[in-house]
Write a protein that holds these residues in place. Structure first.
Motif, short mmCIF file in Angstrom:
data_model
loop_
_atom_site.label_atom_id
_atom_site.label_comp_id
_atom_site.label_asym_id
_atom_site.label_seq_id
_atom_site.Cartn_x
_atom_site.Cartn_y
_atom_site.Cartn_z
N UNK A 240 -9.39 1.59 3.32
CA UNK A 240 -9.11 1.46 1.89
C UNK A 240 -8.44 0.13 1.58
N UNK A 241 -7.70 -0.40 2.55
CA UNK A 241 -7.07 -1.71 2.35
C UNK A 241 -8.02 -2.83 2.72
N UNK B 147 -6.60 8.58 -2.46
CA UNK B 147 -5.24 8.54 -3.00
C UNK B 147 -4.77 9.91 -3.45
N UNK C 292 -6.94 4.73 5.75
CA UNK C 292 -6.19 3.85 4.85
C UNK C 292 -6.46 2.39 5.18
N UNK D 283 -9.18 -3.66 5.53
CA UNK D 283 -8.85 -4.33 6.79
C UNK D 283 -9.97 -4.13 7.79
N UNK E 137 -8.60 -5.00 -7.93
CA UNK E 137 -7.92 -5.54 -9.11
C UNK E 137 -6.52 -5.02 -9.22
N UNK E 138 -5.83 -5.40 -10.24
CA UNK E 138 -4.43 -5.03 -10.37
C UNK E 138 -4.22 -3.70 -11.05
N UNK F 211 0.33 3.30 -16.98
CA UNK F 211 1.65 2.73 -16.75
C UNK F 211 2.30 2.30 -18.06
N UNK G 51 0.83 -1.20 0.00
CA UNK G 51 0.00 0.00 0.00
C UNK G 51 0.87 1.26 0.00
N UNK H 140 -0.20 -4.87 -9.34
CA UNK H 140 -0.42 -5.47 -8.03
C UNK H 140 0.54 -6.66 -7.84
N UNK I 98 4.16 3.70 -7.90
CA UNK I 98 2.69 3.81 -7.94
C UNK I 98 2.14 3.30 -9.27
N UNK I 99 3.00 3.13 -10.27
CA UNK I 99 2.57 2.64 -11.57
C UNK I 99 2.66 1.12 -11.69
N UNK J 67 -3.22 -0.33 -11.90
CA UNK J 67 -2.26 0.52 -11.19
C UNK J 67 -2.46 1.98 -11.57
N UNK J 68 -2.45 2.81 -10.58
CA UNK J 68 -2.45 4.26 -10.80
C UNK J 68 -3.63 4.75 -11.61
#
Lengths: 296, 187
Positions: free
Chosen positions: B51-52, B169, B48, B54, B129-130, B142, A251, A281, A277-278, B132-133
């Motif tokens: 957001x995770x 974020x 956070x 938990x 999901x995976x 990315x 995270x 996962x 950050x890019x 990113x950004x």
């Protein structure tokens, strides 16, 4: 007195001979003519992971992508990242893929000069030919910027670039990537990323007087980084002792938020903003798995 | 023993920024702004975790937290950084006053984004999901070499329509904007 004079002259001549030999000491490896088709998307992702975009873009001053000019203030003087756009004069537009491969993996310029280790090429030794092809394809997509970056502003004697050949002979290890047997694919992917493209140790491992990393203190943190800041220790024992888990570490690399609710600043904030950050996962999981040495 | 203490101290600092160690000695306006930062850190820590995934998602907690951040941003933050208040126990860098307009902008951005977070509280988390950004201000992917990092804050309407963690974020990025340039990072 005459003896002394002759001795002095001999010494000077020897010194001059050494300097001249250093200039001519060849360090450029044979051509690396990579013929593979590169994937620019994959290359851009790798460029994010490797910090190319972060270092070669002066983001905070509105610099154009990969146009260089980012200042790195060190004990050796101030380095300015070069222009890596497709401009043929100011950038790398006139380079071949072999020039690029040798620069990135071996740290040698097209005209045979050694790069300063401020450019973390030792970490990029582990790039495969496909990695290089992909990176090259990505770099072809960068719009040309005709403004050159600033020249390096170093202190004596570090301006004598050929002196780096001695540094290389003393400190450069010629190693690619070797996965660790018995560890999972995810763990080894993390090892590849951390010890290679992400070059964490460049900041998080302390250096000796000559600016070479102290291997026995790998990832034990370092002081006196560019800008006067410190990088904390991030080896497994330290991370676990401070309560980092896989989830919180991932995270943090994605968002900059640490378990205490702080947001990582300084250069690490930039690494996250312009790099980690890019990442996918899967790759963030791999990095965290390796550093925390977790196994399912 | 001292090496261990030093390492532990460095690690503690790395976990809590310089806050714990520096806060214990600070006074006056420096202490006041450190307390403000700590209050915001508490919110970020709590949210956070949400957001995770938990802890269960709680829109009301998000609204309350966003309110706290907003209260510490903008002018309320700026008035705690008068000229000459660096040095001593402070970890504020002199660049703050050299780039005051920029610093001011970031403090105001934080306020806008905190308000946006409150407005987006009911939207819930983006699909897991995976990706990113996807929730940055930059709109860069990315797979592109492009993208600067000095981006504009989206409009209130846009923020209100975003997933909660997307705006969260962006709040974190606003914190990072200052921390990367204006806070001294020492172990």
């Amino acid at each position: 007195m005459r003896r002394l004079f002759l001795l002095g002259a001999a010494g000077a001549a020897l010194g001059l001979l050494t300097l001249v030999s250093l200039e001519f000491w060849p360090i450029r490896p044979a051509s690396q003519d990579i013929n593979l088709t590169g994937d620019a998307g994959r290359g851009a992702y790798l460029a994010r992971m490797s910090g190319c975009i972060a270092c070669h873009t002066d983001a905070e001053n509105g610099g154009a992508p990969l146009a260089g000019g980012l200042a790195l203030r060190t004990d050796f003087g101030t380095f300015y990242s070069p222009n890596l756009t497709t401009d043929t004069d100011a950038g790398i537009g006139s380079w071949s893929v072999s020039d690029f491969a040798i620069a990135v993996r071996n740290g040698v310029s097209p005209d045979g000069k050694p790069y300063y280790p401020a450019f973390p090429y030792p970490f990029y030794r582990s790039f495969s030919d496909q990695d290089v092809a992909d990176l090259w394809a990505a770099f072809q997509t960068v719009p040309p910027v005709a403004t050159p970056s600033k020249p390096q502003d170093l202190k004596l004697p570090f301006t004598f670039r050929s002196g780096l050949k001695i540094w290389r002979a003393a400190f450069l290890e010629d190693q690619g990537f070797t996965p660790t047997e018995g560890k999972s694919t995810v763990w080894n992917r993390g090892k590849f990323i951390v010890e290679g493209p992400a070059h964490c140790a460049a900041c998080h491992t302390p250096r000796n007087f000559a600016g070479a990393r102290q291997a026995e203190l790998d990832l034990h943190g370092a002081g006196g980084l560019p800008g006067g800041e410190d990088a904390p220790p991030i080896f497994k024992g330290e991370l676990i002792e401070n309560g980092w888990t896989l989830a919180t570490f991932k995270y943090a690399l994605r968002t900059g938020v640490s378990p205490s609710g702080d947001v990582l600043g300084g250069s690490m904030g930039e690494v996250i903003r312009d790099g980690t950050s890019f990442l996918s996962d899967e790759d963030l999981t791999a990095i965290s798995t390796f550093l925390l040495d977790e196994e399912d | 023993m001292y090496v261990r203490i030093t390492l532990a101290g460095a690690a503690l600092a790395s976990l809590t920024a310089v806050s714990v160690l520096a806060h214990s000695g600070a006074t006056g306006i420096v202490k006041e702004r450190m307390d403000g930062m700590s209050a915001m850190a508490k919110v970020v820590k709590s949210l956070s975790s949400m957001m995770r995934k938990e802890v269960p998602f709680d829109a009301e907690k998000v609204r309350l937290g966003a309110g706290i951040i907003q209260a510490h941003s903008g002018d309320n933050m700026l008035r705690l950084f008068p000229e000459g208040s660096d040095g001593g126990m402070s970890v504020a860098k002199p660049e703050i006053w050299e780039d005051w307009k920029k610093f001011e902008g970031y403090a105001n951005d934080l306020g806008l984004l905190a308000r946006g977070l409150a407005a987006a509280a009911d939207n819930g988390l983006a699909m897991a999901g995976g990706a990113s950004n996807t929730s940055t201000m930059m709109g860069t992917s990315s797979t592109s070499m492009m993208g600067t990092t000095t981006a504009m804050v989206p409009s209130p309407d846009m923020l209100a329509a975003m997933p909660t963690d997307g705006v969260f974020n962006m709040v974190a990025q606003a914190c990072a904007a200052c921390h990367t340039q204006y806070r001294l990072e020492k172990n």
